[in-house]
Design an enzyme around this catalytic site. Sequence first.
Site, PDB file in Angstrom:
ATOM      1  N   THR A 186       0.796  -1.220   0.043  1.00 46.98           N
ATOM      2  CA  THR A 186       0.151   0.071   0.071  1.00 46.98           C
ATOM      3  C   THR A 186       0.922   1.306  -0.051  1.00 46.98           C
ATOM      4  O   THR A 186       1.952   1.166   0.333  1.00 46.98           O
ATOM      5  CB  THR A 186      -1.093  -0.059   1.233  1.00 46.98           C
ATOM      6  OG1 THR A 186       0.026  -0.081   2.197  1.00 46.98           O
ATOM      7  CG2 THR A 186      -1.849  -1.299   1.421  1.00 46.98           C
ATOM      8  N   ASP A 187       0.211   2.367  -0.297  1.00 50.40           N
ATOM      9  CA  ASP A 187       0.859   3.516  -0.247  1.00 50.40           C
ATOM     10  C   ASP A 187       0.522   4.310   0.802  1.00 50.40           C
ATOM     11  O   ASP A 187      -0.399   3.956   1.754  1.00 50.40           O
ATOM     12  CB  ASP A 187       0.732   4.437  -1.695  1.00 50.40           C
ATOM     13  CG  ASP A 187      -0.969   4.721  -2.085  1.00 50.40           C
ATOM     14  OD1 ASP A 187      -1.742   4.604  -1.024  1.00 50.40           O
ATOM     15  OD2 ASP A 187      -1.110   4.993  -3.001  1.00 50.40           O
ATOM     16  N   LEU A 188       0.611   5.601   1.068  1.00 44.31           N
ATOM     17  CA  LEU A 188       0.095   6.455   2.113  1.00 44.31           C
ATOM     18  C   LEU A 188      -1.016   6.760   2.506  1.00 44.31           C
ATOM     19  O   LEU A 188      -1.523   6.903   3.410  1.00 44.31           O
ATOM     20  CB  LEU A 188       1.126   7.963   2.119  1.00 44.31           C
ATOM     21  CG  LEU A 188       2.698   7.868   2.089  1.00 44.31           C
ATOM     22  CD1 LEU A 188       3.308   9.266   1.921  1.00 44.31           C
ATOM     23  CD2 LEU A 188       2.917   7.388   3.492  1.00 44.31           C
TER      24      LEU A 188
END
Length: 152
Positions: A30-32
Amino acid sequence: MTAAPTDQPVEGRFDGPEHRFPVRVYFEDTDLSGVVYHANYLRFMERARSDMLRLAGVDQRGAMEAGGGAYAVSDLAIKYHRPARLDDALVVVSRLIRLRAAAVIIHQRVMRGSELLAEAEVTAALVKPDGRPRRQPTEWAAAYEKLIWNGD
C-alpha cells in the site's frame, strides 16, 4: 494461537482455461493513502503469469539456465477501476487470448470477489539471451493451444 505454516507455496489453479491466483494485500503493497500502489498490481499479475505458465508445463527457469532465453514483457496496457486496500483477498484471473510464434498475449483481471479492480493485456515475448525474439518451443505452443480463451 497457532501460526500457519509458512513453507507452503502460494499456488494458483486452472478453472478450465482460466488461471486463478490468490493474492493477499499486505502493508508493504500500500501507499500513504492506504490503497495498493499502482505498480504493485503489475507485481501481482507477474506472479500470476509465472504461476500459470509453470502449471501449464512451461519450464521458464530451465529454459533460462539452458541458455534458451526468457520471457520479457513487450507490450502492456492496464486500466485501473477500483482500489484494493490492506488485507483484501484478491484473485488474479488470467486468460491466454492469443499465441504468436515468439509471444503469448494474456488478459488479466485483478478481482475482489466479483468486483473488477484492474485489468491488463500483456504481451510476453520469448527472447534469446542477446535480446532478439525466438520461436517458442513446440511443446510450449502445444500447451498454450489448449488454454487459448475462446470466450465460452
